[in-house]
Write a protein that holds these residues in place. Structure first.
Motif, PDB file in Angstrom:
ATOM      1  N   ASP A  27      24.676 -15.126  -1.747  1.00  0.00           N
ATOM      2  CA  ASP A  27      25.738 -15.345  -0.763  1.00  0.00           C
ATOM      3  C   ASP A  27      25.635 -16.749  -0.181  1.00  0.00           C
ATOM      4  O   ASP A  27      26.649 -17.427   0.053  1.00  0.00           O
ATOM      5  CB  ASP A  27      25.639 -14.316   0.374  1.00  0.00           C
ATOM      6  CG  ASP A  27      26.294 -12.980   0.039  1.00  0.00           C
ATOM      7  OD1 ASP A  27      27.055 -12.915  -0.947  1.00  0.00           O
ATOM      8  OD2 ASP A  27      26.027 -11.996   0.767  1.00  0.00           O
ATOM      9  N   ALA A  30      27.085 -19.427  -2.636  1.00  0.00           N
ATOM     10  CA  ALA A  30      28.435 -19.261  -3.181  1.00  0.00           C
ATOM     11  C   ALA A  30      29.364 -20.428  -2.887  1.00  0.00           C
ATOM     12  O   ALA A  30      30.100 -20.884  -3.768  1.00  0.00           O
ATOM     13  CB  ALA A  30      29.046 -17.956  -2.659  1.00  0.00           C
ATOM     14  N   SER A  93      26.515 -10.494  -5.162  1.00  0.00           N
ATOM     15  CA  SER A  93      26.962 -11.264  -4.004  1.00  0.00           C
ATOM     16  C   SER A  93      28.457 -11.084  -3.762  1.00  0.00           C
ATOM     17  O   SER A  93      29.285 -11.461  -4.596  1.00  0.00           O
ATOM     18  CB  SER A  93      26.647 -12.752  -4.221  1.00  0.00           C
ATOM     19  OG  SER A  93      27.356 -13.562  -3.316  1.00  0.00           O
ATOM     20  N   THR A  94      28.811 -10.559  -2.611  1.00  0.00           N
ATOM     21  CA  THR A  94      30.235 -10.412  -2.277  1.00  0.00           C
ATOM     22  C   THR A  94      30.893 -11.775  -2.101  1.00  0.00           C
ATOM     23  O   THR A  94      32.085 -11.932  -2.394  1.00  0.00           O
ATOM     24  CB  THR A  94      30.418  -9.573  -1.008  1.00  0.00           C
ATOM     25  OG1 THR A  94      29.665 -10.161   0.067  1.00  0.00           O
ATOM     26  CG2 THR A  94      29.939  -8.141  -1.217  1.00  0.00           C
ATOM     27  N   ALA A  95      30.125 -12.770  -1.636  1.00  0.00           N
ATOM     28  CA  ALA A  95      30.684 -14.112  -1.484  1.00  0.00           C
ATOM     29  C   ALA A  95      30.995 -14.731  -2.843  1.00  0.00           C
ATOM     30  O   ALA A  95      32.015 -15.412  -3.014  1.00  0.00           O
ATOM     31  CB  ALA A  95      29.706 -15.002  -0.711  1.00  0.00           C
TER      32      ALA A  95
END
Length: 239
Positions: A27, A30, A93-95
């Motif tokens: 994250d 990113a 990673s959501t980012a």
């Protein structure tokens, strides 16, 4: 994704992080990932070498459906849009996934992205090609990850693993001269070690290909060699 090399002791390299810990680390990376590792970055030559290898592979496999495990910002699988039958990118990673979705916006690629554990993808197969582009070495249990991927593989599908060769002098130098701390733990494998690990899941090493490499701290592109340990990163094809 090919993470920046960071200085680790042997214990640090072997340290196992949970899925959530890996997500937090990437994250943080990113926002600047494409600028540091994308096709227009200083390391764009590496990206293009991977892209050329993967496009040729997809053409040989006949426009496969692709699963990219540890897809980062999605640049690698999106580059394949013209020679695959759609696909899915997954990253812890959501980012990174948010960046991938931005990169895919406006394209008719048939490629989707979702956050999740690349070692337990939670998607429906089969896939004609499964990718680990600089990601398998960051997984807490790479053997279990390969076993899970094999269950999603089409009958004549392939798994492509791209990672730095741990014996390459430039890879070693980049690892030991980079600033300590902040990076994800990694376990780079030789092709032979990867083959042994893959065999536990019934996979065989079909071929290895050396890829271009640019050291993190200056220096030009290191040309690929017929001997993967002299190239830097290598691509291993598992069947």
């Amino acid at each position: 994704k090919m993470a920046p090399a960071t200085r680790h002791s042997s214990a640090r390299q072997d340290h196992v992080l949970k899925h959530q810990d890996i997500a937090v680390i990437f994250d943080r990376e990113a926002a600047g990932w494409d600028a540091a590792h994308g096709p227009d970055s200083a390391r764009g030559g590496e990206f293009r070498a991977r892209a050329a290898y993967l496009r040729a592979l997809c053409n040989r496999l006949g426009r496969p459906r692709v699963l990219d495990l540890g897809c980062g910002t999605g640049r690698q699988i999106l580059d394949l849009a013209g020679c695959i039958d759609g696909g899915v990118g997954i990253d812890a990673s959501t980012a990174m996934i948010a960046r991938a979705q931005d990169n895919a916006a406006g394209r008719e690629s048939g490629i989707g992205f979702q956050a999740g554990d690349a070692a337990a993808p939670g998607v429906t197969g089969p896939f004609g090609l499964i990718l680990y582009c600089g990601s398998l070495e960051h997984m807490p249990d790479p053997g279990a990850a390969l076993a899970a991927a094999r269950l999603l593989l089409a009958a004549r599908g392939r798994i492509a693993v791209i990672m730095p060769h741990p014996w390459n002098p430039l890879v070693c130098a980049a690892r030991w001269t980079a600033p300590a701390g902040g990076g994800a733990p990694f376990r780079h494998l030789t092709p032979r070690a990867l083959a042994r690990l893959a065999s536990l899941s019934g996979l065989q090493l079909e071929a290895t290909t050396g890829l271009s490499y640019r050291p993190l701290r200056g220096g030009g592109m290191h040309r690929p060699s017929r001997w993967p340990f002299l190239s830097g990163p290598y691509a291993a094809l598992l069947a």
